[in-house]
Scaffold this active site. Structure first.
Site, PDB file in Angstrom:
ATOM      1  N   GLY A 153       0.829  -1.195   0.000  1.00 55.57           N
ATOM      2  CA  GLY A 153       0.000   0.000   0.000  1.00 55.57           C
ATOM      3  C   GLY A 153       0.866   1.247   0.000  1.00 55.57           C
ATOM      4  O   GLY A 153       2.067   1.205   0.281  1.00 55.57           O
ATOM      5  N   CYS A 154       0.257   2.373  -0.314  1.00 59.02           N
ATOM      6  CA  CYS A 154       1.025   3.620  -0.392  1.00 59.02           C
ATOM      7  C   CYS A 154       1.575   4.006   0.982  1.00 59.02           C
ATOM      8  O   CYS A 154       2.748   4.352   1.107  1.00 59.02           O
ATOM      9  CB  CYS A 154       0.178   4.737  -0.994  1.00 59.02           C
ATOM     10  SG  CYS A 154      -1.490   4.894  -0.315  1.00 59.02           S
ATOM     11  N   PHE A 155       0.742   3.926   2.015  1.00 59.47           N
ATOM     12  CA  PHE A 155       1.239   4.265   3.356  1.00 59.47           C
ATOM     13  C   PHE A 155       2.332   3.300   3.806  1.00 59.47           C
ATOM     14  O   PHE A 155       3.362   3.739   4.334  1.00 59.47           O
ATOM     15  CB  PHE A 155       0.092   4.292   4.366  1.00 59.47           C
ATOM     16  CG  PHE A 155      -0.841   5.467   4.216  1.00 59.47           C
ATOM     17  CD1 PHE A 155      -0.378   6.768   4.352  1.00 59.47           C
ATOM     18  CD2 PHE A 155      -2.191   5.283   3.951  1.00 59.47           C
ATOM     19  CE1 PHE A 155      -1.241   7.857   4.228  1.00 59.47           C
ATOM     20  CE2 PHE A 155      -3.063   6.363   3.834  1.00 59.47           C
ATOM     21  CZ  PHE A 155      -2.587   7.657   3.969  1.00 59.47           C
ATOM     22  N   THR A 201       4.402   1.613   1.932  1.00 58.32           N
ATOM     23  CA  THR A 201       5.625   1.908   1.182  1.00 58.32           C
ATOM     24  C   THR A 201       6.356   3.093   1.798  1.00 58.32           C
ATOM     25  O   THR A 201       7.561   3.044   2.077  1.00 58.32           O
ATOM     26  CB  THR A 201       5.273   2.220  -0.284  1.00 58.32           C
ATOM     27  OG1 THR A 201       4.685   1.061  -0.880  1.00 58.32           O
ATOM     28  CG2 THR A 201       6.506   2.623  -1.067  1.00 58.32           C
ATOM     29  N   CYS A 202       5.612   4.160   1.999  1.00 58.44           N
ATOM     30  CA  CYS A 202       6.220   5.397   2.504  1.00 58.44           C
ATOM     31  C   CYS A 202       6.786   5.193   3.909  1.00 58.44           C
ATOM     32  O   CYS A 202       7.887   5.652   4.216  1.00 58.44           O
ATOM     33  CB  CYS A 202       5.139   6.489   2.495  1.00 58.44           C
ATOM     34  SG  CYS A 202       5.735   8.159   2.727  1.00 58.44           S
TER      35      CYS A 202
END
Lengths: 344, 344, 344, 344
Positions: D148-150, D152-153
């Site tokens: 997911g984007c969160f 990953t970040c």
């Protein structure tokens, strides 16, 4: 491979030129000038470039033009004339993104920009680089004056019709809207986020410097009257709309105009004529070199409304500059310019 | 104290009416309709109102109009005609913010809005509430049709000149820009943040429903030709610009037009004529009922550019509605409308 | 009626004070200082005020304090200490919106703001004006130091729990987000629209000047450890969020904390404790003096997340200043502050 | 050349995949699925692509997978499991951008996403594609679940320290901020421009679905405690920040952590560790696949604040998907991903 120097790399058009050249297969970047921010890593001037291998910024006079093939000059108007003249002694080609070589008449330049032109001789052979109307002149050209963003957006919308005498001489009104990058990177109160966001306004009403430039080109294609031009500042970064109101001459209909434009631009990779009923939007050409043009019937019989959108930094400035350089070299026009608009 | 019901309180114009009435010294809110969001605390429909003492939303047919003095109807067009007719049997005054009673000719209503008008008899005595041109009719009026946001913004810019025959009949072009609240609160892809932000586009080119409304009023003041009108959507919440291009008749100059406007609006608390050279900005009237109008010379000799800005939800809708109601009651026009624009 | 002078009226907090005082029934504006923009109509400094009857701006030393009852000082930190000391010789009350009198210890002021405090004696009797925790001290106070925007937003979220020993001493982390007006009106590259819009970033990580101020107040209520505080700049004009991470002491649950807060603030007109599950949003308090606080269970057992939102210019600055002045005079706290948030 | 099908091409991650693949030298696009918008020109689904030569959209069941080498699946979670299983019978590789194969335990998937997993057998061999920590598994992998984007970040910000036991087990708090594209393209009131712009808010407090995914990966690297995770919606299109609060174990300093990260990521073309004092900004990685990470000392002794930024659609989704596919094929990791961030 050609090697490019970018003059004025600390402004938005300079940075856009760098961005595009980094993706260009035939050009490498050899020097970057930034007078007020000299001797900095370019990633400190524009943080999106940190990590890229790029030359340190220099004062323009410190740049060694040996080995440079082309200068992209992105300096503020009136500040680069001498530097461009000098550069032409050393490099093959100068692509000027500023306003300095757009007006062919030095007297008009002085009237509009408030100072005499220091290199009037260069005006004679410069090519006005509205690409789609300058191809035959671009091959081998040594000095190309890229049109202003508003002229690019507006002239693409108007010239085919003017050329075909489809519009009367009595009415050309251009109501334009631009994103904030068009105003440059200078820190002024008027560009402060809180003074710009969540609102809109007109500016330069009746006296914007791009109007004489547009009239110069319109005259060349047969429209001899004055035009109206009103730009507006809109709270977006990139993007420009020219909403153009014209009156059709006898025998011309909106459909025929649309067909004319479709034919005129059929071989142009960066101009799209929208299908009937589809309205172009700036956000769909964000970061791309594409111009999109829609042609509509007005409620007033006999009039048409032509809506043109571009990214002011790309087709309106640095993208067209690269497109022009490609053509001076006899390369494929689209080299380095293939990216789709970044949406959303 | 008068008691108000707001029909259609779940939309933006409904909420703006509630906001303004909460600050009105002579009006209290007695009922709120919201058909799709009935039986909710109003603070759940619009969270900025949570904590305020307000009626629970109801379906419109469940509202008891006993004790209600005035209905502010903020329903979508074509949905409130019967409800307004019914309301007029029970309440003294209906202020309609929708488009339903703006066009005086029911045939034109049907042509423009695609369905017959169910209450044509009411059209005869309704007052078209462009306040600054309707004061004498407003006192005691029972049904007021508030102009659309674009007509309000544009007509304020045009009517004094039209009335004085300062403009020729051959040219009125209105190029307008609006914030996103003007499109209403319905969740559609076209209003999704990521489809709207950081970009702009025209819409309704040549066929927007507000054009016939503007022509109706312009005709009353002597302009008989068709007009051009092109709205654009701009990524801001509130705010509207009408940039109007007109041709001056003989004997008229821009200065004389400016003086005419200054005099015409000298007693109007909500219309400001900008000093020469000052351009009005939407953000400076955010949330206020003020219209600001600047008058400029065009580059084309004999033409003027008149730029008008309002907050589309306030002077363009709910603010003018309250202003109109104040005048129906013989109250001071500014009651409840005194706030300065919220800038930034 | 009391007469107010606003020092530093050319900044955003100055303008917000003017906006609020124009709607205050017991205060009139007698003077406006703006050193760099002296001798201007205030409508030229902030165009939303053009047309309002307001004093011409003056240099601070040219203001005649005779007849002035209260000074609202909105100067940049470290620039107004002497002017405030002088003012206290002439006026009854000074409400300072700057940082100059927030830290009670002059040595800490010097450490944080980099210059010695010129009026340390005044620090002794100044009231730290976090209204909801200062009421008993405000009546009759002559010098009120309004908390910073971040401390206001954060302390409202934290103090009731700290006061009740509901939180352990080992964890207070405040992750904050602010709109751009919080950075002031100075034209800098970092606040240029195109450098701020469509992006976000943290700043002042680990060393923001508001952290010592928060720790000072937390200590007074029993939290003796250092806190973490990280602000972020978000592309919006107004609005602030403090997302606070705390660890509950034994016997405390999220529900009990929510009940504590509801009781603690039950008589406070400008603090709302959100119902379970509802998240406060900055846009719903835009332009209002309201703080909204939501209390949530963390995934980590024994921890709570407290989210507080305000408008940084209103409750975070000028609104709280007016609220404080109301209380120094024994007036109703809400005078001039009744407006609902402007949404959308 | 490999041929790709994109499942779910009508959403933002689908469009971003198309955008990136159009610039990829080794991949051509063979099919596009869009169940609710089947049989449309792709330029009608996303207008930025009009003019591009792309397949017409199809219902997913109508796609002929013959000749397709790779499927990029950008479907909403829980809707693509069967289609992916089917695809794996026909194509070499499936890169899943959705949440369906991220959680390795089907029971946890059901607990988090509210429905049983229909293809639990596929979970066993799927690779969790946080590229920088999965390279050895990616070569030849047939099913890659992109984080997911969160996650990953956040994981890029946390894993090197967790892996090195530089952080205690008692504190990982992730306060995140995301642009609006992260919420998808569905037209809902909560994503309406006027409900999102000029404001910010937290959401999913304490229960966001990306938290268990992050804990799963943190456990693999040695962090066994629960974490706090709070996302916030910020009015920008693209961009994500994870502000991570950690406690250092004995012997670790912020400088040593920064050095560890610099070494850990020294060979990673898409991860940049910021120099001491420089704060990463989302706008500088707009449209690029780069992650930027800054490491800062907290005011609380012994703690660090790690700030990570990405473009949620690129490194947070489709860019990482392409990066992963490059590695499954043994290609250079950066193929098709070389673009500099589009700033401004």
């Amino acid at each position: 491979m050609k090697t490019a120097a970018i003059f004025g790399a600390s402004g938005y058009t300079g940075a856009e030129t760098v961005r595009l050249l980094l993706g260009h297969p035939e050009i490498e970047i050899g020097a970057l000038s930034a007078n007020r921010r000299a001797d900095e890593a370019y990633g400190d001037v524009f943080a999106n470039f940190s990590g890229q291998s790029l030359p340190t910024t220099q004062k323009i006079e410190d740049i060694d033009l040996t080995g440079i093939d082309v200068v992209f000059s992105c300096l503020p108007h009136s500040t680069g004339q001498a530097a461009i003249a000098t550069a032409l002694d050393h490099v093959d080609t100068v692509i000027d993104v500023s306003a300095d070589f757009r007006l062919s008449d030095p007297a008009e330049f002085e009237a509009v920009y408030g100072a005499p032109h220091s290199q009037p001789a260069l005006l004679e052979d410069r090519v006005y680089g509205l690409t789609e109307f300058a191809r035959s002149d671009l091959l081998g050209a040594r000095l190309v004056a890229c049109p202003g963003c508003f002229p690019t957006c507006s002239l693409l919308a108007l010239l085919p019709g003017v050329e075909a005498s489809a519009f009367t001489d009595s009415l050309i009104i251009i109501d334009a809207k631009t994103g904030v990058t068009g105003a440059g990177r200078k820190a002024t109160l008027g560009l402060h986020f809180s003074e710009v966001s969540d609102g809109a306004h007109a500016y330069g009403i009746g006296n914007h410097r791009h109007a004489p430039e547009m009239e110069q080109e319109l005259r060349l294609f047969g429209h001899t009257s004055a035009i109206s031009f009103t730009p507006h500042l809109v709270p977006m970064n990139r993007g420009m709309i020219a909403t153009c109101y014209v009156e059709l001459t006898e025998d011309w209909s909106v459909e025929r105009v649309r067909q004319l434009y479709a034919e005129r631009y059929s071989a142009d990779p960066f101009v799209t004529i929208m299908p009937d009923g589809e309205v172009p939007q700036t956000r769909h050409v964000r970061g791309s070199n594409e111009a999109r043009i829609g042609i509509f019937a007005d409620r007033v019989p006999g009039r048409a409304i032509i809506v043109s959108v571009i990214d002011n930094l790309t087709k309106g400035s640095s993208g067209q500059a690269v497109q022009n350089y490609n053509l001076t070299q006899g390369w494929t026009e689209t080299l380095g310019l293939g990216a789709t608009g970044l949406f959303p």
